[in-house]
Design an enzyme around this catalytic site. Structure first.
Site, PDB file in Angstrom:
ATOM      1  N   HIS A  33      -0.426  68.994  -7.119  1.00 51.03           N
ATOM      2  CA  HIS A  33       0.323  69.896  -6.236  1.00 51.03           C
ATOM      3  C   HIS A  33       1.591  69.169  -5.806  1.00 51.03           C
ATOM      4  O   HIS A  33       1.668  67.939  -5.853  1.00 51.03           O
ATOM      5  CB  HIS A  33      -0.559  70.307  -5.056  1.00 51.03           C
ATOM      6  CG  HIS A  33      -1.663  71.269  -5.464  1.00 51.03           C
ATOM      7  ND1 HIS A  33      -1.694  72.577  -5.060  1.00 51.03           N
ATOM      8  CD2 HIS A  33      -2.747  71.106  -6.255  1.00 51.03           C
ATOM      9  CE1 HIS A  33      -2.764  73.178  -5.580  1.00 51.03           C
ATOM     10  NE2 HIS A  33      -3.425  72.301  -6.313  1.00 51.03           N
ATOM     11  N   CYS A  87      -1.961  75.169   0.155  1.00 50.45           N
ATOM     12  CA  CYS A  87      -3.295  74.638   0.383  1.00 50.45           C
ATOM     13  C   CYS A  87      -3.669  74.959   1.826  1.00 50.45           C
ATOM     14  O   CYS A  87      -2.948  74.563   2.746  1.00 50.45           O
ATOM     15  CB  CYS A  87      -3.351  73.130   0.129  1.00 50.45           C
ATOM     16  SG  CYS A  87      -4.975  72.441   0.521  1.00 50.45           S
ATOM     17  N   ASN A 102       0.845  74.330  -6.846  1.00 48.92           N
ATOM     18  CA  ASN A 102       0.823  73.424  -7.988  1.00 48.92           C
ATOM     19  C   ASN A 102       2.254  73.138  -8.418  1.00 48.92           C
ATOM     20  O   ASN A 102       3.152  73.927  -8.157  1.00 48.92           O
ATOM     21  CB  ASN A 102       0.116  74.096  -9.189  1.00 48.92           C
ATOM     22  CG  ASN A 102      -1.321  74.403  -8.893  1.00 48.92           C
ATOM     23  OD1 ASN A 102      -1.643  75.478  -8.406  1.00 48.92           O
ATOM     24  ND2 ASN A 102      -2.196  73.458  -9.187  1.00 48.92           N
ATOM     25  N   ARG A 120      -4.962  81.829 -10.735  1.00 50.85           N
ATOM     26  CA  ARG A 120      -6.100  81.428  -9.897  1.00 50.85           C
ATOM     27  C   ARG A 120      -5.638  80.516  -8.755  1.00 50.85           C
ATOM     28  O   ARG A 120      -5.597  80.920  -7.605  1.00 50.85           O
ATOM     29  CB  ARG A 120      -7.182  80.723 -10.752  1.00 50.85           C
ATOM     30  CG  ARG A 120      -8.535  80.551 -10.043  1.00 50.85           C
ATOM     31  CD  ARG A 120      -8.593  79.430  -9.045  1.00 50.85           C
ATOM     32  NE  ARG A 120      -8.263  78.120  -9.609  1.00 50.85           N
ATOM     33  CZ  ARG A 120      -8.160  77.028  -8.880  1.00 50.85           C
ATOM     34  NH1 ARG A 120      -8.346  77.057  -7.564  1.00 50.85           N
ATOM     35  NH2 ARG A 120      -7.820  75.873  -9.443  1.00 50.85           N
ATOM     36  N   ASP A 121      -5.235  79.301  -9.067  1.00 55.34           N
ATOM     37  CA  ASP A 121      -4.913  78.349  -7.998  1.00 55.34           C
ATOM     38  C   ASP A 121      -3.708  78.829  -7.192  1.00 55.34           C
ATOM     39  O   ASP A 121      -3.650  78.638  -5.975  1.00 55.34           O
ATOM     40  CB  ASP A 121      -4.632  76.959  -8.588  1.00 55.34           C
ATOM     41  CG  ASP A 121      -4.840  75.841  -7.578  1.00 55.34           C
ATOM     42  OD1 ASP A 121      -5.115  76.142  -6.412  1.00 55.34           O
ATOM     43  OD2 ASP A 121      -4.736  74.669  -7.966  1.00 55.34           O
ATOM     44  N   HIS A 154      -3.652  67.477 -12.479  1.00 57.63           N
ATOM     45  CA  HIS A 154      -3.530  68.727 -11.718  1.00 57.63           C
ATOM     46  C   HIS A 154      -2.886  68.371 -10.380  1.00 57.63           C
ATOM     47  O   HIS A 154      -3.573  68.053  -9.413  1.00 57.63           O
ATOM     48  CB  HIS A 154      -4.944  69.313 -11.535  1.00 57.63           C
ATOM     49  CG  HIS A 154      -5.008  70.560 -10.720  1.00 57.63           C
ATOM     50  ND1 HIS A 154      -5.299  71.800 -11.268  1.00 57.63           N
ATOM     51  CD2 HIS A 154      -4.853  70.783  -9.398  1.00 57.63           C
ATOM     52  CE1 HIS A 154      -5.321  72.702 -10.322  1.00 57.63           C
ATOM     53  NE2 HIS A 154      -5.061  72.123  -9.165  1.00 57.63           N
TER      54      HIS A 154
END
Ligand code: HMG
Ligand code: MG
Length: 299
Positions: free
Chosen positions: A206, A237, A246, A13-14, A204
């Site tokens: 990055h 991002c 991440n 997902r991310d 979480h």
């Protein structure tokens, strides 16, 4: 620190939401199968968000259905009731709502203020409770915002407590643009853990400025034991030029195993999952550990 850490794998997902090369539903399912096979039972697999905002996550319902027979816990992002309904039609059992600690990012990401986003989440959380669905709560920009700059720990504490009170079982604190440094991360975790139990917090981070592992270590010293990471360090991002994704799962696993903390992850299988998705994306992984292990294998 010889205890256990739970990893939430967010690469499908991310990671993939920020990759320019679209990855098909079949390839996303195969990637998730490999991650589960590598010993990562908690995987964020998609998002029920606007297809205009994030075209990479189109097909999340098919992805979720395609992995539901596997032995794992699958998370999907849900921004509002429309997303909740779509998630339930696809059989989601765990969803994640996502707020921001800063107004600028909230506006850019979900087109509303922080307070408005909480109002949007309230009916989602109420319906999830009635339906027996677990809800995770994200907070973005906890260590800095690409629009507003510095973010006060108190802003993070307030949103965290609100989401926890509304029924989120876990609050994942996102350094969305990877600007944090260890002492700041440590102080933030301490501040939030004063209002939400440390056992209900996740980190979480990055890795834009290469600080993620150090920040995780600092947070672990504050007793946080849940870490979000993405295989290969996938992603970026859209609001931070040059940003990487991440923190890489390989890098986290290498650090934890080196500290005597068992992760249950099979590094060879994880590397195979990363190498396959990297091949599809047409580039090398950014994970330092993945690159080191690949180089070692070539020798
Ligand atoms: P909006 O424009 O304010 O919403 O967007 P709206 O209610 O006015 O609707 C606009 C259009 O979107 C309509 O379609 C709706 O039907 C549709 P149209 O009539 O124009 O064809 N729509 C939806 N479609 C699919 N699923 C839905 C949905 N809701 C409305 N759930 C909205 C508000 C939140 C929908 C939008 O801004 C959006 O989808 N944003 C997604 C942002 C996103 O996914 N960002 C990435 C995830 S967050 C993240 O990565 C951070 C995190 O990793 C932690 C960290 O690192 O910090 C979690
Ligand atoms: Mg993120």
């Amino acid at each position: 620190m010889s205890d256990t850490v739970r990893i939430v794998e967010v690469g499908p997902r991310d990671g993939l939401q920020n990759e320019k090369t679209p990855i098909s539903v079949a390839d996303r399912i195969a990637f998730i199968e490999r991650l589960i096979g590598a010993g990562l039972p908690t995987v964020e697999v998609g998002a029920f968000v606007s297809p205009k905002a994030i075209p990479q996550m189109v097909g999340s319902a098919e992805v979720l259905r395609g992995v539901s027979h596997l032995n794992g816990e699958f998370h999907v992002l849900v921004p509002n009731e429309k997303g909740y309904e779509a998630s339930q039609a696809a059989g989601a059992k765990v969803i994640a709502v996502f707020a921001s600690a800063s107004e600028g990012f909230s506006r850019a990401n979900i087109n509303c203020s922080v307070a408005e986003s909480i109002e949007r989440f309230k009916p989602v959380l109420a319906r999830a409770k009635a339906d027996g669905i677990k809800v995770r709560g994200y907070i973005s920009c906890v260590l800095g915002c690409p629009f507003d700059g510095e973010v006060k720990p108190q802003a993070v504490v307030d949103v965290a407590r609100t989401l926890f009170d509304l029924g989120c079982y876990e609050i994942s604190l996102g350094d969305t643009i990877g600007v944090g440094t260890p002492l700041k991360a440590k102080h933030l975790m301490r501040a939030v853990a004063g209002k939400v139990p440390a056992q209900n917090l996740a980190m979480h981070f990055h890795d834009t400025y290469g600080q993620a592992l150090a920040n995780l270590y600092a947070g672990m010293e504050e007793g946080i034991r849940v870490i979000d990471s993405a295989a290969g360090g996938l992603g970026g991002c859209p609001y931070a030029p040059g940003a990487t994704g991440n923190v890489a799962t390989e890098d986290v696993v290498y650090m934890l195993e080196g500290m005597g903390i068992a992760t249950g992850v099979d590094m060879d299988k994880l590397l195979a999952a990363t190498n396959e998705v990297s091949r599809l994306l047409g580039r090398r992984p950014v994970s330092r550990v993945a690159n080191a292990l690949n180089a070692k294998k070539k020798r």
